[in-house]
Write a protein that holds these residues in place. Structure first.
Motif, PDB file in Angstrom:
ATOM      1  N   TRP A 289       0.830  -1.203   0.000  1.00  0.00           N
ATOM      2  CA  TRP A 289       0.000   0.000   0.000  1.00  0.00           C
ATOM      3  C   TRP A 289       0.863   1.251   0.000  1.00  0.00           C
ATOM      4  O   TRP A 289       0.603   2.204  -0.759  1.00  0.00           O
ATOM      5  N   ALA A 290       1.913   1.267   0.794  1.00  0.00           N
ATOM      6  CA  ALA A 290       2.815   2.427   0.835  1.00  0.00           C
ATOM      7  C   ALA A 290       3.480   2.627  -0.528  1.00  0.00           C
ATOM      8  O   ALA A 290       3.644   3.767  -0.996  1.00  0.00           O
ATOM      9  N   ALA A 291       3.859   1.522  -1.177  1.00  0.00           N
ATOM     10  CA  ALA A 291       4.482   1.624  -2.497  1.00  0.00           C
ATOM     11  C   ALA A 291       3.500   2.171  -3.530  1.00  0.00           C
ATOM     12  O   ALA A 291       3.863   3.007  -4.375  1.00  0.00           O
ATOM     13  N   ALA A 292       2.248   1.696  -3.478  1.00  0.00           N
ATOM     14  CA  ALA A 292       1.233   2.195  -4.411  1.00  0.00           C
ATOM     15  C   ALA A 292       0.979   3.678  -4.196  1.00  0.00           C
ATOM     16  O   ALA A 292       0.842   4.446  -5.164  1.00  0.00           O
ATOM     17  N   GLN A 293       0.927   4.104  -2.943  1.00  0.00           N
ATOM     18  CA  GLN A 293       0.746   5.524  -2.657  1.00  0.00           C
ATOM     19  C   GLN A 293       1.934   6.338  -3.161  1.00  0.00           C
ATOM     20  O   GLN A 293       1.767   7.448  -3.691  1.00  0.00           O
ATOM     21  N   ALA A 294       3.131   5.800  -3.004  1.00  0.00           N
ATOM     22  CA  ALA A 294       4.321   6.502  -3.492  1.00  0.00           C
ATOM     23  C   ALA A 294       4.263   6.658  -5.006  1.00  0.00           C
ATOM     24  O   ALA A 294       4.576   7.737  -5.549  1.00  0.00           O
ATOM     25  N   LEU A 295       3.862   5.616  -5.708  1.00  0.00           N
ATOM     26  CA  LEU A 295       3.745   5.714  -7.164  1.00  0.00           C
ATOM     27  C   LEU A 295       2.685   6.736  -7.558  1.00  0.00           C
ATOM     28  O   LEU A 295       2.858   7.491  -8.525  1.00  0.00           O
ATOM     29  N   ALA A 296       1.578   6.752  -6.818  1.00  0.00           N
ATOM     30  CA  ALA A 296       0.496   7.695  -7.127  1.00  0.00           C
ATOM     31  C   ALA A 296       0.922   9.138  -6.950  1.00  0.00           C
ATOM     32  O   ALA A 296       0.313  10.046  -7.524  1.00  0.00           O
ATOM     33  N   SER A 297       1.970   9.368  -6.167  1.00  0.00           N
ATOM     34  CA  SER A 297       2.449  10.738  -5.949  1.00  0.00           C
ATOM     35  C   SER A 297       3.471  11.175  -6.990  1.00  0.00           C
ATOM     36  O   SER A 297       3.833  12.345  -7.048  1.00  0.00           O
ATOM     37  N   ARG A 298       3.957  10.239  -7.806  1.00  0.00           N
ATOM     38  CA  ARG A 298       4.940  10.564  -8.826  1.00  0.00           C
ATOM     39  C   ARG A 298       4.248  11.171 -10.050  1.00  0.00           C
ATOM     40  O   ARG A 298       3.043  10.989 -10.248  1.00  0.00           O
ATOM     41  N   PRO A 299       4.995  11.869 -10.921  1.00  0.00           N
ATOM     42  CA  PRO A 299       4.389  12.404 -12.148  1.00  0.00           C
ATOM     43  C   PRO A 299       3.915  11.266 -13.035  1.00  0.00           C
ATOM     44  O   PRO A 299       4.734  10.460 -13.521  1.00  0.00           O
ATOM     45  N   LEU A 300       2.601  11.179 -13.227  1.00  0.00           N
ATOM     46  CA  LEU A 300       2.021  10.024 -13.908  1.00  0.00           C
ATOM     47  C   LEU A 300       2.550   9.863 -15.328  1.00  0.00           C
ATOM     48  O   LEU A 300       2.817   8.741 -15.768  1.00  0.00           O
ATOM     49  N   GLY A 301       2.689  10.971 -16.045  1.00  0.00           N
ATOM     50  CA  GLY A 301       3.183  10.875 -17.416  1.00  0.00           C
ATOM     51  C   GLY A 301       4.549  10.234 -17.486  1.00  0.00           C
ATOM     52  O   GLY A 301       4.817   9.383 -18.346  1.00  0.00           O
ATOM     53  N   ALA A 302       5.419  10.608 -16.566  1.00  0.00           N
ATOM     54  CA  ALA A 302       6.766  10.040 -16.551  1.00  0.00           C
ATOM     55  C   ALA A 302       6.743   8.566 -16.157  1.00  0.00           C
ATOM     56  O   ALA A 302       7.494   7.741 -16.703  1.00  0.00           O
ATOM     57  N   VAL A 303       5.883   8.226 -15.185  1.00  0.00           N
ATOM     58  CA  VAL A 303       5.765   6.827 -14.769  1.00  0.00           C
ATOM     59  C   VAL A 303       5.276   5.975 -15.935  1.00  0.00           C
ATOM     60  O   VAL A 303       5.831   4.895 -16.222  1.00  0.00           O
ATOM     61  N   GLN A 304       4.249   6.443 -16.619  1.00  0.00           N
ATOM     62  CA  GLN A 304       3.699   5.672 -17.732  1.00  0.00           C
ATOM     63  C   GLN A 304       4.690   5.554 -18.886  1.00  0.00           C
ATOM     64  O   GLN A 304       4.813   4.489 -19.502  1.00  0.00           O
TER      65      GLN A 304
END
Length: 258
Positions: free
Chosen positions: A191-206
């Motif tokens: 859950w903490a990892a998912a929240q961390a990903l959700a806080s990153r710039p989505l365009g860059a993550v994708q």
């Protein structure tokens, strides 16, 4: 939708939970469709920035409900009625980050789906098995390509052909999971990892995920696997495997042809 898949959205994370603990979260057609629809929704909703797979009870999932396989093998259900492809195709085309929290045992698709997750956290004492050949079948979810690429041919073949299990600590050491932890800590870590990903710039993550995955190649492998899987379900070997399962005995493949 089905009550056996619980879908919630919290803090920009979609949580998809197996919720059939009385059956060790064995996956039915309705559950595959519910998960596929949830992933499609996650991809199209700009408010959802990550997806977390988790499970209720003491198992992640026992894999496909074998009653469906047995029905196809016995000619009581058409292969086209099986809906695993709805979920698998959604996994293949997914662009948002996926995280998994795995406890207890994961069987078949419960393992192969992890190859489509970007972060995996697993209990130390979890057990992963891919007993496709034991059931006279072949791997799915593009795992015939993705698992050897991840852990090497020798380990992958032992998992597929011999049904050799991999525990949580080993899964982390060979690259199936990011980390193994005490079972009580797995879901919180994921859950903490998912929240961390959700806080990153989505365009860059994708964009990063897209660079790291060949979605077209994955879909092509899934298609080839699906065709052979369907053929295998209708063989004498598969019929014997599922008869043996129903009769609680070891299968005898010595008198049946492939």
């Amino acid at each position: 939708m089905t009550e056996h898949i619980r879908v919630t959205v919290e803090d920009r994370v979609m949580r998809i939970a197996f919720n059939r603990p009385e059956k060790k979260n064995a996956i039915t057609n309705a559950m595959y469709v519910a998960m596929g629809e949830a992933l499609t929704r996650a991809e199209s909703d700009p408010q959802i920035r990550a997806v977390l797979f988790e499970a209720e009870g003491d198992a992640f999932t026992a894999g496909n409900d074998l009653a469906d396989f047995a029905a196809v093998a016995a000619g009581k259900m058409a292969r086209s009625e099986m809906k695993a492809h709805v979920f698998l195709e959604a996994l293949a085309r997914g662009q948002k980050p996926y995280v998994a929290a795995v406890q207890g045992f994961a069987v078949g698709v419960g393992v192969t789906m992890l190859m489509h997750c970007d972060l995996v956290y697993i209990a130390d004492d979890a057990k992963l098995t891919t007993p496709f050949v034991n059931l006279a079948l072949v791997p799915e979810a593009a795992s015939s390509w993705l698992i050897p690429a991840r852990i090497g041919h020798a380990r992958a073949f032992a998992m597929f052909a011999l049904g050799e299990p991999v525990d949580g600590r080993t899964a982390a050491s060979i690259g199936i999971a990011n980390a193994s932890l005490p079972v009580s800590e797995v879901r919180a870590k994921a859950w903490a990892a998912a929240q961390a990903l959700a806080s990153r710039p989505l365009g860059a993550v994708q964009a990063t995920k897209k660079l790291m995955r060949d979605a077209a190649a994955i879909s092509a492998v899934m298609s080839r696997e699906g065709e052979i899987f369907g053929q295998r379900l209708q063989t004498a070997e598969a019929a014997e495997a599922f008869r043996a399962f129903a009769e609680r005995r070891a299968p005898d493949f010595s008198k049946v042809s492939g």
